[in-house]
Scaffold this motif. Structure first.
Motif, PDB file in Angstrom:
ATOM      1  N   THR A 148       0.852  -1.196   0.000  1.00  0.00           N
ATOM      2  CA  THR A 148       0.000   0.000   0.000  1.00  0.00           C
ATOM      3  C   THR A 148       0.881   1.236   0.000  1.00  0.00           C
ATOM      4  OG1 THR A 148      -0.096   0.053   2.413  1.00  0.00           O
ATOM      5  CG2 THR A 148      -1.843  -1.166   1.280  1.00  0.00           C
ATOM      6  N   LEU A 149       0.259   2.396  -0.181  1.00  0.00           N
ATOM      7  CA  LEU A 149       0.989   3.657  -0.148  1.00  0.00           C
ATOM      8  C   LEU A 149       1.173   4.124   1.292  1.00  0.00           C
ATOM      9  CD1 LEU A 149      -0.767   5.499  -3.098  1.00  0.00           C
ATOM     10  CD2 LEU A 149       1.552   4.591  -3.081  1.00  0.00           C
ATOM     11  N   GLY A 150       2.331   4.681   1.575  1.00  0.00           N
ATOM     12  CA  GLY A 150       2.605   5.179   2.911  1.00  0.00           C
ATOM     13  C   GLY A 150       2.558   4.071   3.946  1.00  0.00           C
ATOM     14  N   ASP A 151       1.970   4.382   5.075  1.00  0.00           N
ATOM     15  CA  ASP A 151       1.840   3.398   6.159  1.00  0.00           C
ATOM     16  C   ASP A 151       0.420   2.862   6.256  1.00  0.00           C
ATOM     17  OD1 ASP A 151       4.536   3.715   6.961  1.00  0.00           O
ATOM     18  OD2 ASP A 151       3.998   5.575   8.001  1.00  0.00           O
ATOM     19  N   MET A 152      -0.321   2.954   5.174  1.00  0.00           N
ATOM     20  CA  MET A 152      -1.713   2.514   5.169  1.00  0.00           C
ATOM     21  C   MET A 152      -1.813   1.011   5.410  1.00  0.00           C
ATOM     22  SD  MET A 152      -4.455   3.020   2.061  1.00  0.00           S
ATOM     23  CE  MET A 152      -3.827   4.661   1.720  1.00  0.00           C
ATOM     24  N   SER A 153      -2.704   0.601   6.285  1.00  0.00           N
ATOM     25  CA  SER A 153      -2.904  -0.825   6.534  1.00  0.00           C
ATOM     26  C   SER A 153      -3.716  -1.447   5.402  1.00  0.00           C
ATOM     27  CB  SER A 153      -3.636  -1.039   7.862  1.00  0.00           C
ATOM     28  OG  SER A 153      -4.987  -0.624   7.752  1.00  0.00           O
ATOM     29  N   ILE A 154      -3.554  -2.747   5.225  1.00  0.00           N
ATOM     30  CA  ILE A 154      -4.334  -3.461   4.203  1.00  0.00           C
ATOM     31  C   ILE A 154      -5.824  -3.344   4.507  1.00  0.00           C
ATOM     32  CG2 ILE A 154      -4.804  -5.722   3.161  1.00  0.00           C
ATOM     33  CD1 ILE A 154      -2.091  -4.556   2.397  1.00  0.00           C
ATOM     34  N   ASP A 155      -6.183  -3.476   5.766  1.00  0.00           N
ATOM     35  CA  ASP A 155      -7.591  -3.400   6.178  1.00  0.00           C
ATOM     36  C   ASP A 155      -8.186  -2.039   5.812  1.00  0.00           C
ATOM     37  OD1 ASP A 155      -9.902  -4.529   7.655  1.00  0.00           O
ATOM     38  OD2 ASP A 155      -9.496  -2.873   9.031  1.00  0.00           O
ATOM     39  N   PHE A 156      -7.453  -0.969   6.088  1.00  0.00           N
ATOM     40  CA  PHE A 156      -7.938   0.376   5.755  1.00  0.00           C
ATOM     41  C   PHE A 156      -8.078   0.530   4.238  1.00  0.00           C
ATOM     42  CE2 PHE A 156      -7.383   4.804   4.587  1.00  0.00           C
ATOM     43  CZ  PHE A 156      -8.221   5.475   5.488  1.00  0.00           C
ATOM     44  N   ALA A 157      -7.071   0.054   3.496  1.00  0.00           N
ATOM     45  CA  ALA A 157      -7.105   0.172   2.036  1.00  0.00           C
ATOM     46  C   ALA A 157      -8.306  -0.567   1.451  1.00  0.00           C
ATOM     47  CB  ALA A 157      -5.814  -0.372   1.439  1.00  0.00           C
ATOM     48  N   GLU A 158      -8.585  -1.752   1.954  1.00  0.00           N
ATOM     49  CA  GLU A 158      -9.714  -2.530   1.441  1.00  0.00           C
ATOM     50  C   GLU A 158     -11.043  -1.864   1.774  1.00  0.00           C
ATOM     51  OE1 GLU A 158      -7.758  -7.018   1.454  1.00  0.00           O
ATOM     52  OE2 GLU A 158      -9.037  -6.407   3.127  1.00  0.00           O
ATOM     53  N   LYS A 159     -11.187  -1.379   2.993  1.00  0.00           N
ATOM     54  CA  LYS A 159     -12.451  -0.763   3.412  1.00  0.00           C
ATOM     55  C   LYS A 159     -12.718   0.556   2.691  1.00  0.00           C
ATOM     56  CE  LYS A 159     -12.787  -2.835   8.006  1.00  0.00           C
ATOM     57  NZ  LYS A 159     -12.695  -2.609   9.473  1.00  0.00           N
ATOM     58  N   ASN A 160     -11.654   1.232   2.285  1.00  0.00           N
ATOM     59  CA  ASN A 160     -11.802   2.550   1.672  1.00  0.00           C
ATOM     60  C   ASN A 160     -11.469   2.567   0.177  1.00  0.00           C
ATOM     61  OD1 ASN A 160     -12.313   4.617   4.048  1.00  0.00           O
ATOM     62  ND2 ASN A 160     -10.840   3.103   4.798  1.00  0.00           N
ATOM     63  N   SER A 161     -11.390   1.369  -0.419  1.00  0.00           N
ATOM     64  CA  SER A 161     -11.167   1.221  -1.868  1.00  0.00           C
ATOM     65  C   SER A 161      -9.901   1.926  -2.343  1.00  0.00           C
ATOM     66  CB  SER A 161     -12.380   1.741  -2.661  1.00  0.00           C
ATOM     67  OG  SER A 161     -13.541   1.041  -2.312  1.00  0.00           O
ATOM     68  N   LYS A 162      -8.842   1.802  -1.552  1.00  0.00           N
ATOM     69  CA  LYS A 162      -7.548   2.360  -1.928  1.00  0.00           C
ATOM     70  C   LYS A 162      -6.701   1.282  -2.607  1.00  0.00           C
ATOM     71  CE  LYS A 162      -8.478   6.316   0.002  1.00  0.00           C
ATOM     72  NZ  LYS A 162      -8.770   7.509  -0.842  1.00  0.00           N
ATOM     73  N   VAL A 163      -5.787   1.721  -3.479  1.00  0.00           N
ATOM     74  CA  VAL A 163      -5.016   0.772  -4.276  1.00  0.00           C
ATOM     75  C   VAL A 163      -4.089  -0.078  -3.407  1.00  0.00           C
ATOM     76  CG1 VAL A 163      -3.138   2.399  -4.796  1.00  0.00           C
ATOM     77  CG2 VAL A 163      -3.585   0.489  -6.332  1.00  0.00           C
ATOM     78  N   ILE A 164      -4.064  -1.359  -3.723  1.00  0.00           N
ATOM     79  CA  ILE A 164      -3.133  -2.319  -3.129  1.00  0.00           C
ATOM     80  C   ILE A 164      -2.410  -2.997  -4.284  1.00  0.00           C
ATOM     81  CG2 ILE A 164      -2.855  -4.396  -1.714  1.00  0.00           C
ATOM     82  CD1 ILE A 164      -5.667  -3.699  -0.509  1.00  0.00           C
ATOM     83  N   ASN A 165      -1.089  -2.922  -4.289  1.00  0.00           N
ATOM     84  CA  ASN A 165      -0.302  -3.609  -5.315  1.00  0.00           C
ATOM     85  C   ASN A 165       0.127  -4.963  -4.762  1.00  0.00           C
ATOM     86  OD1 ASN A 165       0.341  -0.492  -5.921  1.00  0.00           O
ATOM     87  ND2 ASN A 165       0.389  -1.683  -7.799  1.00  0.00           N
ATOM     88  N   TYR A 166      -0.519  -6.003  -5.259  1.00  0.00           N
ATOM     89  CA  TYR A 166      -0.229  -7.367  -4.786  1.00  0.00           C
ATOM     90  C   TYR A 166       0.820  -7.994  -5.706  1.00  0.00           C
ATOM     91  CZ  TYR A 166      -0.866 -12.332  -3.779  1.00  0.00           C
ATOM     92  OH  TYR A 166      -0.655 -13.640  -3.433  1.00  0.00           O
ATOM     93  N   CYS A 167       1.904  -8.526  -5.117  1.00  0.00           N
ATOM     94  CA  CYS A 167       2.895  -9.239  -5.909  1.00  0.00           C
ATOM     95  C   CYS A 167       3.257 -10.540  -5.212  1.00  0.00           C
ATOM     96  CB  CYS A 167       4.127  -8.386  -6.186  1.00  0.00           C
ATOM     97  SG  CYS A 167       4.785  -7.491  -4.776  1.00  0.00           S
ATOM     98  N   ALA A 168       3.603 -11.554  -6.001  1.00  0.00           N
ATOM     99  CA  ALA A 168       3.824 -12.890  -5.452  1.00  0.00           C
ATOM    100  C   ALA A 168       4.770 -13.697  -6.319  1.00  0.00           C
ATOM    101  CB  ALA A 168       2.487 -13.613  -5.332  1.00  0.00           C
ATOM    102  N   ILE A 169       5.359 -14.715  -5.700  1.00  0.00           N
ATOM    103  CA  ILE A 169       6.090 -15.743  -6.409  1.00  0.00           C
ATOM    104  C   ILE A 169       5.247 -17.010  -6.341  1.00  0.00           C
ATOM    105  CG2 ILE A 169       8.221 -17.079  -6.535  1.00  0.00           C
ATOM    106  CD1 ILE A 169       8.539 -14.030  -7.037  1.00  0.00           C
ATOM    107  N   LEU A 170       5.017 -17.610  -7.498  1.00  0.00           N
ATOM    108  CA  LEU A 170       4.140 -18.770  -7.595  1.00  0.00           C
ATOM    109  C   LEU A 170       4.851 -19.967  -8.200  1.00  0.00           C
ATOM    110  CD1 LEU A 170       1.040 -17.016  -9.278  1.00  0.00           C
ATOM    111  CD2 LEU A 170       1.619 -17.048  -6.844  1.00  0.00           C
ATOM    112  N   LYS A 171       4.329 -21.140  -7.894  1.00  0.00           N
ATOM    113  CA  LYS A 171       4.680 -22.369  -8.618  1.00  0.00           C
ATOM    114  C   LYS A 171       3.380 -23.061  -8.983  1.00  0.00           C
ATOM    115  CE  LYS A 171       9.284 -23.344  -6.808  1.00  0.00           C
ATOM    116  NZ  LYS A 171      10.183 -24.370  -6.202  1.00  0.00           N
ATOM    117  N   LYS A 172       3.426 -23.882 -10.015  1.00  0.00           N
ATOM    118  CA  LYS A 172       2.200 -24.571 -10.371  1.00  0.00           C
ATOM    119  C   LYS A 172       1.877 -25.592  -9.303  1.00  0.00           C
ATOM    120  CE  LYS A 172       4.042 -28.127 -13.543  1.00  0.00           C
ATOM    121  NZ  LYS A 172       3.941 -28.653 -14.925  1.00  0.00           N
ATOM    122  N   ALA A 173       0.594 -25.746  -9.015  1.00  0.00           N
ATOM    123  CA  ALA A 173       0.156 -26.700  -8.005  1.00  0.00           C
ATOM    124  C   ALA A 173       0.331 -28.121  -8.541  1.00  0.00           C
ATOM    125  CB  ALA A 173      -1.306 -26.461  -7.653  1.00  0.00           C
ATOM    126  N   LYS A 174       0.586 -29.053  -7.657  1.00  0.00           N
ATOM    127  CA  LYS A 174       0.779 -30.456  -8.084  1.00  0.00           C
ATOM    128  C   LYS A 174      -0.543 -31.056  -8.507  1.00  0.00           C
ATOM    129  CE  LYS A 174       4.766 -31.169  -5.080  1.00  0.00           C
ATOM    130  NZ  LYS A 174       5.335 -31.916  -3.939  1.00  0.00           N
TER     131      LYS A 174
END
Length: 319
Positions: A293-319
């Motif tokens: 999130t931007l600044g020190d914004m919590s995920i909970d606050f961002a979700e409740k107030n429709s603020k942008v969350i940049n989600y990034c991950a490392i994945l592997k295919k499931a077995k």
């Protein structure tokens, strides 16, 4: 520029010139970039100067009239585009576009437009707090773990900096670049070549992955799927099919926004748990992720107030 900012960036020719032009043209961006600069250490400036230099070199190869002042203008055009979409999203709590064919016609199928798009997006990589954090996650959690001589594929090339980052470390990598835009394919190819790749190690594929994925099953060591799924009308089908393209120990870099409006975004996520469920439902396993999130914004606050969350991950295919 004030003296504090000028002192911090005076050694970095390309970055300094770009900051100077943007700051002269837009007071809001001047203040925003100043905040970014004051938070950074010297490693950031060296990196940013190199990225600015490479963006300029690629852009000039494709259009000789381009210079750093025009790149500043394009960056400001790009930020204005996003601001309009943010205002729409604040009012409607939804993305403007739902039809991929319409987006293709108005955005991806316009070479001049996509040239500016690639430059604007690439330049945002220098100044936006969330993009800086995403790129850091990518470097630390994917690039450092790529094995020698990998076969990599990136879908939705944009500016091409992500694939180029692998070529910086792995000169003998082989890359499949897939996009619906000829311009973005050209831009990304030149970005990798400037960074050290050989032309012979790059395959360009102009394809819509909703219709055709030009990759053999069980062939990829690395898949880059950054900021792609939200652009698709058939994201779930594509995500499932892409898992089949990975080797057993292959790794995928995946990112997508929640509440992240843009003119070409179609698939809307509003919560991190939605994204995680989407990934798992599409035959992938999350190895590591980071919602940003931007600044020190919590995920909970961002979700409740429709603020942008940049989600990034490392994945592997499931077995």
């Amino acid at each position: 520029m004030d003296k504090i900012v000028e002192k911090k960036i005076k050694k970095y020719k390309y970055y300094k010139t770009l900051v100077k032009f943007i700051s002269k043209k837009n007071i809001f961006q001047k203040k925003s970039i100043r905040k970014t600069i004051l938070k950074q250490n010297p490693n950031y400036f060296q990196d940013a100067d190199d990225i600015a230099k490479r963006i300029l070199k690629v852009a000039k190869k494709l259009n000789k009239k381009i210079n750093l002042e025009k790149i500043a203008d394009i960056y400001l055009w790009y930020t204005d585009l996003l601001k309009k979409e943010e205002l729409y999203f604040e009012k409607h709590k939804d993305y403007r576009n739902k039809n991929y064919d319409k987006v293709f016609k108005e955005v991806y199928n316009r070479p001049g437009y996509m040239f500016k798009y690639a430059i604007g997006l690439g330049t945002s990589q220098l100044f936006w707090e969330n993009h800086l954090k995403v790129f850091k996650f990518y470097r630390e959690n994917l690039v450092k773990k790529v094995k020698k001589n990998p076969l990599i594929a990136e879908i939705g090339m944009g500016h091409g900096l992500f694939t180029a980052e692998i070529f910086r470390k792995q000169k003998k990598a082989n890359s499949i670049m897939i996009d619906v835009s000829d311009m973005c394919l050209k831009f990304a190819k030149e970005m990798s070549i400037i960074t050290g790749a050989k032309k012979s190690n790059i395959q360009l594929k102009k394809d819509d992955i909703q219709k055709k994925i030009p990759i053999q099953d069980n062939s990829l060591d690395v898949l880059l799927l950054g900021e792609v799924i939200e652009h698709l009308g058939e994201g779930k089908k594509v995500m499932k099919n892409l898992s089949k393209k990975m080797k057993k120990n292959g790794i995928c870099y995946f990112s997508t926004p929640a509440n992240g409006p843009a003119e070409d975004h179609i698939l809307l996520f509003t919560k991190v748990k939605q994204i995680r469920k989407f990934i798992k439902d599409c035959s992938w396993k999350i190895i590591k992720d980071s919602p940003i999130t931007l600044g020190d914004m919590s995920i909970d606050f961002a979700e409740k107030n429709s603020k942008v969350i940049n989600y990034c991950a490392i994945l592997k295919k499931a077995k």
